[in-house]
Write a protein that holds these residues in place. Structure first.
Motif, mmCIF file in Angstrom:
data_model
loop_
_atom_site.group_PDB
_atom_site.id
_atom_site.type_symbol
_atom_site.label_atom_id
_atom_site.label_comp_id
_atom_site.label_asym_id
_atom_site.label_seq_id
_atom_site.Cartn_x
_atom_site.Cartn_y
_atom_site.Cartn_z
ATOM 1 N N UNK A 91 0.820 -1.213 0.000
ATOM 2 C CA UNK A 91 0.000 0.000 0.000
ATOM 3 C C UNK A 91 0.853 1.262 0.000
ATOM 4 N N UNK A 92 1.976 1.229 0.710
ATOM 5 C CA UNK A 92 2.819 2.420 0.819
ATOM 6 C C UNK A 92 3.399 2.816 -0.529
ATOM 7 N N UNK A 93 3.792 1.820 -1.338
ATOM 8 C CA UNK A 93 4.325 2.120 -2.670
ATOM 9 C C UNK A 93 3.215 2.617 -3.579
ATOM 10 N N UNK A 94 2.084 1.937 -3.560
ATOM 11 C CA UNK A 94 0.960 2.333 -4.410
ATOM 12 C C UNK A 94 0.515 3.749 -4.071
ATOM 13 N N UNK A 95 0.418 4.063 -2.791
ATOM 14 C CA UNK A 95 0.004 5.405 -2.357
ATOM 15 C C UNK A 95 1.010 6.451 -2.834
ATOM 16 N N UNK A 96 2.309 6.130 -2.735
ATOM 17 C CA UNK A 96 3.342 7.077 -3.172
ATOM 18 C C UNK A 96 3.216 7.374 -4.665
ATOM 19 N N UNK A 97 2.978 6.334 -5.467
ATOM 20 C CA UNK A 97 2.812 6.524 -6.909
ATOM 21 C C UNK A 97 1.537 7.304 -7.200
ATOM 22 N N UNK A 98 0.455 6.951 -6.529
ATOM 23 C CA UNK A 98 -0.824 7.638 -6.749
ATOM 24 C C UNK A 98 -0.731 9.123 -6.385
ATOM 25 N N UNK A 99 -0.134 9.417 -5.245
ATOM 26 C CA UNK A 99 -0.036 10.811 -4.809
ATOM 27 C C UNK A 99 0.814 11.651 -5.755
ATOM 28 N N UNK A 110 -9.341 2.613 -1.903
ATOM 29 C CA UNK A 110 -9.775 2.086 -0.610
ATOM 30 C C UNK A 110 -8.616 1.293 -0.004
ATOM 31 N N UNK A 111 -7.927 1.866 0.974
ATOM 32 C CA UNK A 111 -6.780 1.181 1.588
ATOM 33 C C UNK A 111 -7.169 -0.205 2.107
ATOM 34 N N UNK A 112 -6.263 -1.156 1.904
ATOM 35 C CA UNK A 112 -6.516 -2.519 2.381
ATOM 36 C C UNK A 112 -6.119 -2.641 3.849
ATOM 37 N N UNK A 113 -6.931 -3.307 4.665
ATOM 38 C CA UNK A 113 -6.542 -3.540 6.060
ATOM 39 C C UNK A 113 -5.362 -4.507 6.119
ATOM 40 N N UNK A 114 -4.657 -4.490 7.264
ATOM 41 C CA UNK A 114 -3.441 -5.314 7.382
ATOM 42 C C UNK A 114 -3.733 -6.791 7.154
ATOM 43 N N UNK A 115 -4.875 -7.277 7.678
ATOM 44 C CA UNK A 115 -5.166 -8.710 7.528
ATOM 45 C C UNK A 115 -5.323 -9.071 6.054
ATOM 46 N N UNK A 116 -5.785 -8.111 5.239
ATOM 47 C CA UNK A 116 -5.925 -8.377 3.804
ATOM 48 C C UNK A 116 -4.547 -8.418 3.140
ATOM 49 N N UNK A 117 -3.667 -7.475 3.525
ATOM 50 C CA UNK A 117 -2.298 -7.496 3.000
ATOM 51 C C UNK A 117 -1.595 -8.797 3.387
ATOM 52 N N UNK A 167 -1.805 -6.405 -9.265
ATOM 53 C CA UNK A 167 -2.882 -6.565 -8.277
ATOM 54 C C UNK A 167 -2.683 -5.656 -7.070
ATOM 55 N N UNK A 168 -1.428 -5.305 -6.764
ATOM 56 C CA UNK A 168 -1.164 -4.449 -5.607
ATOM 57 C C UNK A 168 -1.944 -3.144 -5.696
ATOM 58 N N UNK A 169 -2.031 -2.588 -6.901
ATOM 59 C CA UNK A 169 -2.793 -1.354 -7.094
ATOM 60 C C UNK A 169 -4.263 -1.656 -7.362
ATOM 61 N N UNK A 170 -4.532 -2.688 -8.158
ATOM 62 C CA UNK A 170 -5.907 -2.992 -8.557
ATOM 63 C C UNK A 170 -6.803 -3.287 -7.360
ATOM 64 N N UNK A 171 -6.291 -3.981 -6.367
ATOM 65 C CA UNK A 171 -7.108 -4.348 -5.215
ATOM 66 C C UNK A 171 -7.520 -3.142 -4.384
ATOM 67 N N UNK A 172 -6.832 -2.022 -4.564
ATOM 68 C CA UNK A 172 -7.222 -0.793 -3.857
ATOM 69 C C UNK A 172 -8.368 -0.074 -4.559
ATOM 70 N N UNK A 173 -8.663 -0.489 -5.781
ATOM 71 C CA UNK A 173 -9.660 0.236 -6.568
ATOM 72 C C UNK A 173 -10.863 -0.612 -6.975
ATOM 73 N N UNK A 174 -10.728 -1.932 -6.947
ATOM 74 C CA UNK A 174 -11.864 -2.763 -7.336
ATOM 75 C C UNK A 174 -12.803 -2.956 -6.146
#
Length: 239
Positions: A91-99, A110-117, A167-174
């Motif tokens: 999430x940290x990498x995806x957020x950095x790229x998105x920002x 939609x940030x993924x909870x830790x249990x999902x990661x 999928x690292x980015x896709x799962x934050x948006x689907x």
């Protein structure tokens, strides 16, 4: 094809981002700690075996054997472990790229909870081990062709990596509530394969293999968000 190389170039450029550098440091540190722990565990296991069967090498032989096994294990399983660890910080990498490049997408994510990661990390490692194990008999049949076996493993890991890195980015948006959405990765399969092949190749190069997973995650984010933007544009009604 051009989109993949553009994404990779942007992924390399993302290495100057402090947030990405922090993820790189954490990934390398945790991965190194895992393999160091394996080495220490092997050392004490060999000491115990030597004591039980009266074949002790005085500690030096056990240390040398444990180090050798740990190094070989790291070489064989680095990609599996590094990717599993990276999933925890994805999430940290995806957020950095998105920002930096896609501020509108960052607001919709939609940030993924830790249990999902953690679940994604374990699934990633499980898939990698299973598919590589299934590829062993095929690689063995092609062993004497010299090039056949490496190509088999390159293809297997390219397919796996291409899917995981996008999928690292896709799962934050689907919409994770809809099961089909999780599998509907918008990046074309050929693009995923090419991205996975490049990152798999980088993982075979000493030192480059340390940054390859992070570059792949950043590049995968660019590919995914670019594919999403193109898909949304195509869906817009023509005025």
């Amino acid at each position: 094809m051009r989109s993949v190389f553009t994404a990779l170039a942007l992924g390399f450029g993302q290495l100057t981002d402090p947030a990405v550098l922090r993820v790189l440091a954490k990934t390398v540190a945790v991965t190194g700690l895992i393999f160091a722990s394996v080495g220490v565990g092997l050392y004490y296991a060999l000491i115990w075996v030597g004591t039980e069967f009266s074949i002790s090498g005085g500690g030096m032989a056990e240390a040398a054997a444990a180090t050798l096994i740990a190094v070989v294990t790291a070489w064989l399983l680095f990609r599996v472990v590094a990717l599993a660890v990276l999933q925890l910080f994805a999430d940290e990498i995806v957020i950095a790229v998105e920002n930096r490049h896609y501020p509108e997408a960052a607001q919709r994510a939609k940030p993924l909870p830790f249990h999902r990661d953690l679940a994604n990390s374990l699934r990633s490692a499980g898939r990698a081990l299973m598919y590589n194990a299934l590829a062993v008999p095929i690689a063995a049949l092609l062993f004497f062709t010299l090039i056949g076996a490496p190509v088999v493993f390159l293809l297997v890991n390219a397919v796996l990596l291409g899917r995981e890195l996008t999928d690292m980015a896709w799962l934050r948006h689907c919409d994770l509530a809809v099961k089909d959405n999780e599998a509907a990765n918008p990046v074309p399969k050929l693009s995923r394969l090419l991205l996975g092949a490049v990152i798999t190749g980088l993982m075979l190069v000493p030192f480059a293999n340390l940054v390859a997973p992070v570059i792949g995650a950043a590049a995968g984010t660019h590919l995914t968000l670019g594919a999403m933007a193109r898909r949304d544009k195509e869906r817009q009604p023509i005025a």
